[in-house]
Design an enzyme around this catalytic site. Sequence first.
Site, PDB file in Angstrom:
ATOM      1  N   GLU A   1       0.917  -1.131   0.264  1.00 13.32           N
ATOM      2  CA  GLU A   1       0.142   0.035  -0.057  1.00 13.32           C
ATOM      3  C   GLU A   1       0.820   1.527   0.015  1.00 13.32           C
ATOM      4  O   GLU A   1       2.029   1.262   0.553  1.00 13.32           O
ATOM      5  CB  GLU A   1      -0.871  -0.054   1.330  1.00 13.32           C
ATOM      6  CG  GLU A   1      -1.712  -1.166   1.073  1.00 13.32           C
ATOM      7  CD  GLU A   1      -2.467  -1.325   2.765  1.00 13.32           C
ATOM      8  OE1 GLU A   1      -3.541  -2.000   2.574  1.00 13.32           O
ATOM      9  OE2 GLU A   1      -2.158  -0.864   3.610  1.00 13.32           O
TER      10      GLU A   1
ATOM     11  N   CYS B   1       7.031  -3.800  16.143  1.00  9.49           N
ATOM     12  CA  CYS B   1       6.774  -2.624  17.035  1.00  9.49           C
ATOM     13  C   CYS B   1       5.428  -3.360  17.483  1.00  9.49           C
ATOM     14  O   CYS B   1       4.525  -3.592  16.786  1.00  9.49           O
ATOM     15  CB  CYS B   1       6.679  -1.252  16.680  1.00  9.49           C
ATOM     16  SG  CYS B   1       8.456  -0.790  16.148  1.00  9.49           S
TER      17      CYS B   1
END
Length: 381
Positions: free
Chosen positions: A92, A142
């Site tokens: 994306e 993360c």
Amino acid sequence: MSDLHPVGRFPEEWTAALAALGEPKYRATQIFRWIHRRGELEAAKMTDLPLALRERLAQDGLTSPFEVVEVHRAKDGTRKLVLGMPSGGRIECVLIPMTPLSGDADLAAASDDDDEPGLVAPSERTRVTLCVSTQFGCAMGCVFCASGRAGLGRGLGADEIVSQVIIARRYLEPNEDLTNLVFMGMGEPLHHYDETARALRLLTHPEGTGMSPRRITVSTVGLVPGLKKLGADFAGKVGLAVSLHAPDDVTRDRIVPMNKRYPLNELIAALKSYPLPRRRRITIEYTLIDGVNDTDAHADRLVRVLSGLPVKVNLIPMNPVEGSGFQASPPERVDAFQARVAGYGYSCFVRARRGDEVSAACGQLALAPGLIELGRSRAPL
Ligand code: SAH
């Protein structure tokens, strides 16, 4: 011809590849311009090349590495493009118009410190920032990030990074100019340094897109060796954003696992030696997570950690990521944190949430389920 994907080649690499076909030298620049300046990725459409050469180039893989699978448009004008790879994976990239009231001028990070005359769009035109992906998925892990939680599929080739820019340009409105690029989509650019660096050189090549490196910002979780290379290779001209998110190792270890490898003191030392041009600042990204890193004590500590560094601080209220178990700090906490950091004289803004109704906001670019691809299929050259 060459095992580099055609879209990832420099003019001199085209010269070498074309010599083998007995083509004149000037064709190298001609093809490079078609791709990078005119944005044409299909050899068949390069109408001033001899037909036989066009056919040969198409055979050798000069075609778009992606097809546009979906375009999602949010009410604020943000457009998320979902790009499909031939082997089935999807990545994306996001076009973000910089409206004067959107409060996200920070995304144009590279331009607000030292405006270059002549590059400032007249007021009736809208400046647009494109956020590109460098990897399919991400290995950094993360805990509050959708891409990180999904793991790494593979790194993108420089041609795939650059193609996002070429394709996204086609989705600009007539009154829009693509003025800034941020390497803040899926992936960790410095974990994939060589292709990232090649993409930066291609995008700034004067015969091609010709972007100014100052208008490109690379965002990193803080991989120290990569920071050193980036600083040295681009003489600090490429804008830098660092995902700090915590002012102490205990908190940062918990949410940014890479901190265990490159703890804060090493990261801050690397930032201090980054060859930043005068008047430029490093953007510090700080995602505010409820009850994790958002107290006044964290703000005070952040200011101490950053002291002596030329920075501006971008606060990002955490965007929702399903299953992460973390939440955004409440708006009054965000305001208090911002006021506290700004109170010490730092330039500190809250990044406006852009495009989240189409899952295009920071940390929401994820892998579509069942679409993990590992290899990369490409016609042999
Ligand atoms: N790997 C790079 C660039 C990709 S992420 C980096 O770490 O900087 C771009 C920014 O969005 C980073 O600052 C990242 O930490 C932040 N981010 C990720 N998930 C988020 C979320 N759910 N809400 C808000 N910001 C997020």
